[in-house]
Motif scaffolding. Structure first.
Motif, PDB file in Angstrom:
ATOM      1  N   ARG A 126       0.692  -1.168  -0.197  1.00  0.00           N
ATOM      2  CA  ARG A 126      -0.088  -0.043   0.066  1.00  0.00           C
ATOM      3  C   ARG A 126       0.972   1.295   0.023  1.00  0.00           C
ATOM      4  O   ARG A 126       1.648   1.524   0.996  1.00  0.00           O
ATOM      5  CB  ARG A 126      -0.937  -0.121   1.230  1.00  0.00           C
ATOM      6  N   LEU A 127       0.739   2.009  -1.031  1.00  0.00           N
ATOM      7  CA  LEU A 127       1.776   3.099  -1.385  1.00  0.00           C
ATOM      8  C   LEU A 127       0.713   4.508  -1.144  1.00  0.00           C
ATOM      9  O   LEU A 127      -0.288   4.621  -1.834  1.00  0.00           O
ATOM     10  CB  LEU A 127       2.565   2.994  -2.471  1.00  0.00           C
ATOM     11  N   ARG A 128       1.399   5.566  -0.721  1.00  0.00           N
ATOM     12  CA  ARG A 128       0.939   6.854  -0.815  1.00  0.00           C
ATOM     13  C   ARG A 128       1.950   7.755  -1.814  1.00  0.00           C
ATOM     14  O   ARG A 128       3.115   7.890  -1.391  1.00  0.00           O
ATOM     15  CB  ARG A 128       0.573   7.586   0.311  1.00  0.00           C
ATOM     16  N   GLY A 129       1.372   8.456  -2.691  1.00  0.00           N
ATOM     17  CA  GLY A 129       2.191   9.314  -3.557  1.00  0.00           C
ATOM     18  C   GLY A 129       1.552  10.193  -4.689  1.00  0.00           C
ATOM     19  O   GLY A 129       0.246  10.184  -4.390  1.00  0.00           O
ATOM     20  N   GLU A 130       2.022  11.007  -5.253  1.00  0.00           N
ATOM     21  CA  GLU A 130       1.475  11.900  -6.075  1.00  0.00           C
ATOM     22  C   GLU A 130       1.588  11.407  -7.505  1.00  0.00           C
ATOM     23  O   GLU A 130       2.723  10.812  -8.103  1.00  0.00           O
ATOM     24  CB  GLU A 130       2.176  13.367  -6.191  1.00  0.00           C
ATOM     25  N   ILE A 131       0.548  11.385  -8.219  1.00  0.00           N
ATOM     26  CA  ILE A 131       0.444  10.891  -9.626  1.00  0.00           C
ATOM     27  C   ILE A 131       1.214  11.878 -10.701  1.00  0.00           C
ATOM     28  O   ILE A 131       0.922  12.845 -10.652  1.00  0.00           O
ATOM     29  CB  ILE A 131      -0.936  10.396 -10.204  1.00  0.00           C
ATOM     30  N   SER A 132       2.004  11.084 -11.524  1.00  0.00           N
ATOM     31  CA  SER A 132       2.422  12.006 -12.480  1.00  0.00           C
ATOM     32  C   SER A 132       2.724  11.080 -13.871  1.00  0.00           C
ATOM     33  O   SER A 132       2.543  10.034 -13.749  1.00  0.00           O
ATOM     34  CB  SER A 132       3.977  12.402 -12.319  1.00  0.00           C
ATOM     35  N   ASP A 181       7.218  10.665  -4.514  1.00  0.00           N
ATOM     36  CA  ASP A 181       6.920  11.607  -3.290  1.00  0.00           C
ATOM     37  C   ASP A 181       8.174  12.608  -3.578  1.00  0.00           C
ATOM     38  O   ASP A 181       8.784  12.666  -4.431  1.00  0.00           O
ATOM     39  CB  ASP A 181       7.166  10.790  -2.114  1.00  0.00           C
ATOM     40  N   ASP A 182       8.635  13.291  -2.384  1.00  0.00           N
ATOM     41  CA  ASP A 182       9.695  14.240  -2.500  1.00  0.00           C
ATOM     42  C   ASP A 182      11.024  13.622  -2.875  1.00  0.00           C
ATOM     43  O   ASP A 182      12.118  14.288  -3.280  1.00  0.00           O
ATOM     44  CB  ASP A 182       9.757  15.027  -1.267  1.00  0.00           C
ATOM     45  N   ARG A 183      11.527  12.294  -2.932  1.00  0.00           N
ATOM     46  CA  ARG A 183      12.686  11.698  -3.197  1.00  0.00           C
ATOM     47  C   ARG A 183      12.724  10.697  -4.253  1.00  0.00           C
ATOM     48  O   ARG A 183      13.749  10.712  -5.079  1.00  0.00           O
ATOM     49  CB  ARG A 183      13.177  11.305  -1.800  1.00  0.00           C
ATOM     50  N   SER A 184      11.345   9.902  -4.207  1.00  0.00           N
ATOM     51  CA  SER A 184      11.755   8.727  -5.218  1.00  0.00           C
ATOM     52  C   SER A 184      10.374   8.563  -5.859  1.00  0.00           C
ATOM     53  O   SER A 184       9.517   9.408  -5.794  1.00  0.00           O
ATOM     54  CB  SER A 184      11.894   7.291  -4.344  1.00  0.00           C
ATOM     55  N   ALA A 185      10.415   7.878  -7.047  1.00  0.00           N
ATOM     56  CA  ALA A 185       9.367   7.556  -7.798  1.00  0.00           C
ATOM     57  C   ALA A 185       9.367   6.074  -8.388  1.00  0.00           C
ATOM     58  O   ALA A 185      10.316   5.494  -8.222  1.00  0.00           O
ATOM     59  CB  ALA A 185       9.713   8.416  -9.212  1.00  0.00           C
ATOM     60  N   ILE A 186       8.154   5.641  -8.648  1.00  0.00           N
ATOM     61  CA  ILE A 186       8.122   4.236  -9.094  1.00  0.00           C
ATOM     62  C   ILE A 186       7.026   4.174 -10.043  1.00  0.00           C
ATOM     63  O   ILE A 186       5.827   4.896 -10.029  1.00  0.00           O
ATOM     64  CB  ILE A 186       7.491   3.307  -7.875  1.00  0.00           C
ATOM     65  N   ASP A 187       7.138   3.446 -11.151  1.00  0.00           N
ATOM     66  CA  ASP A 187       6.203   3.219 -12.398  1.00  0.00           C
ATOM     67  C   ASP A 187       5.066   2.208 -11.814  1.00  0.00           C
ATOM     68  O   ASP A 187       5.360   1.355 -11.103  1.00  0.00           O
ATOM     69  CB  ASP A 187       6.804   2.813 -13.518  1.00  0.00           C
TER      70      ASP A 187
END
Length: 487
Positions: free
Chosen positions: A45-51, A67-73
């Motif tokens: 379960r992840l929380r983040g901003e979509i881009s 998030d402010d440091r990392s990204a995941i596809d």
């Protein structure tokens, strides 16, 4: 110590050490990592901003969570897109659930998203503002496209939950204000299925026929009680908003309390602060109408009385300028009428005398001698014509009679009812004469009528002609009498 050196040649290389770990191919390593990731992180379960959202033509959705440091596809397969709680949009903060896997072709890992929800009310409102701006740019909020609410509706359609206080308040308010027919379309008003059911209800009411067994509503009320932003979020669905905007029946939106605002409030034809307020907007007050009609009747009676009094006053004022007695007004016209009546008899006698003189003048010009001379001239002309045609008329009549007799004989020989020898008349079963081959078909029974009788026949189509009968063998000639045998 001896100074002699012995040259023994180059030293041999040591044998390679033995290893129990055989080398792997790139594919084997990639799929081994894929299995490890899916076994270890099968549910995260992840929380983040979509881009970087990409809605592929195949129906899959590809995106990036950061998030402010990392990204995941991330990827949402086609079968899971409709089950998402929110529509993936760039800049939206969400909480997703899924499993971690790898993409061996690029040696990268990604999350396969199964569920998605907005991360708090702030994210939902941000998504709603973006959707509102897009729909407003398309003109769905323009006042010019909103339909007027009917003043005296005969049938009202209500789309809401069949249980709860909302439907009871609406029915009670309509009954006490404007008793009319109410048709309730039951739906759920919360959750993922709510937007689809409300859209189907609007399309169902909109597709009803005015001449059907159930009357078509004059207006619709979409109602729900109050709740949180998440509870009312189904009424912010883009598809539901477009369905409300495309409906041909006027729609009143009554979702939540007065402070609650949903997307359908902007596309509907009228927004009500509460469901009870929607019932008040949709219906007039029957008692107020009755009082208004009674007041109009009283005002009409007073206005009629004032008009009669005004006319009576004006008549009295005009009567003051007239003579004292009405007979004095009629005396002069009566005198003129009597004078004209006294002159009418003498005028008629003079008119008759004039016409008698005209008749005598015309009849004097007519006499029997004039008519006799006209008859004698016409008899002379008739005798001249008879004298001219007398020699030739009998011969013309003889020729015409001879020609008529010849035509009658020719007609008798061509009569199909009496065929000549060698000819036949073709008739159907009912006795109707058949005059062309196109009127015949294979296997049809017909009758051939000859001059001496008739025979039945059947049409065989274009079959092969009948085979000729084989000729009989020649008979041996009898021996001549008196001839003996040589042997």
């Amino acid at each position: 110590m001896s100074d002699d050196y012995v040259f023994e040649g180059p030293a041999e290389a040591p044998p390679p050490p033995r290893d129990n770990n055989p080398p792997l191919s790139i594919t084997e390593l990639s799929f081994a990592l894929k299995r490890t990731l899916e076994d270890r992180f099968g549910h995260v379960r992840l929380r983040g901003e979509i881009s970087k959202v990409n809605h592929h033509a195949s129906g899959h959705v590809y995106l990036t969570l950061k998030d402010d440091r990392s990204a995941i596809d991330g990827v949402v397969w086609k079968g899971s897109v409709r089950g998402l709680g929110v529509r993936p949009e760039s800049g939206l903060e969400v909480i997703v659930t899924g499993k971690i896997t790898s993409y061996p072709a690029r040696s990268s890992y990604q999350i396969v998203i199964e569920t998605m929800e907005a991360a708090g009310a702030g994210a939902l409102l941000a998504q709603l503002e973006r959707l509102k701006a897009r729909l407003a740019g398309e003109g769905l909020f323009e006042p010019s496209r909103k339909k007027p609410i009917p003043t005296f509706p005969a049938t009202i359609g209500v789309i809401t939950s069949p249980t709860g206080a909302v439907i009871r308040d609406i029915l009670h308010r309509i009954a006490e204000r404007w008793p009319c027919r109410v048709i309730v379309w039951p739906v759920v008003v919360q959750g993922d299925a709510a937007c689809g059911q409300v859209s189907n209800a609007i399309r169902g009411f909109d597709g009803m026929s005015a001449a059907g067994p159930i009357p078509r509503p004059d207006l619709l009320i979409v109602a729900r009680g109050g709740g949180s932003v998440e509870d009312l979020w189904c009424f912010n669905d883009e598809g539901l908003a477009r369905t409300v905007a495309a409906a041909s029946i006027p729609i009143i939106s009554a979702v939540g309390h007065e402070t609650d605002t949903t997307l359908i409030d902007f596309v509907s034809d009228r927004r009500a602060p509460t469901p009870t307020g929607a019932a008040e907007i949709a219906t007039p007050v029957l008692a107020d109408l009755q009082y208004a009609v009674a007041d109009y009747e009283r005002r009409l009676a007073r206005a009629g009385g004032r008009i009669l009094e005004d006319r009576r006053t004006r008549l009295r004022a005009a009567a003051r300028g007239l003579p004292a007695r009405p007979e004095d007004l009629l005396a002069l016209p009566q005198q003129r009428l009597d004078l004209a009546g006294s002159k009418l008899g003498s005028a008629l006698h003079r008119n008759v005398a004039v016409h008698e003189r005209q008749y005598a003048a015309v009849s004097a010009r007519l006499s029997r001698g004039l008519l006799d001379r006209s008859l004698e001239r016409r008899q002379d002309r008739l005798s001249a014509v008879a004298t001219r045609f007398a020699p030739t008329l009998p011969r013309q009549l003889d020729r015409d009679q001879t020609r008529l007799a010849a035509l009658s004989r020719a007609l008798a020989t061509l009569d199909p009812k009496r065929p000549k020898p060698g000819f036949a008349r073709v008739e159907s079963d009912d006795g109707a004469m058949i005059a062309s081959a196109a009127a015949l078909h294979d296997g049809q029974a017909v009758r051939l009528v000859f001059a001496d009788g008739s025979k039945g026949a059947r049409i065989d189509g274009d079959g092969p002609p009948p085979r000729p009968k084989p000729a009989a063998p020649p008979r041996p000639k009898p021996a001549a009498p008196g001839q003996g045998d040589l042997f």
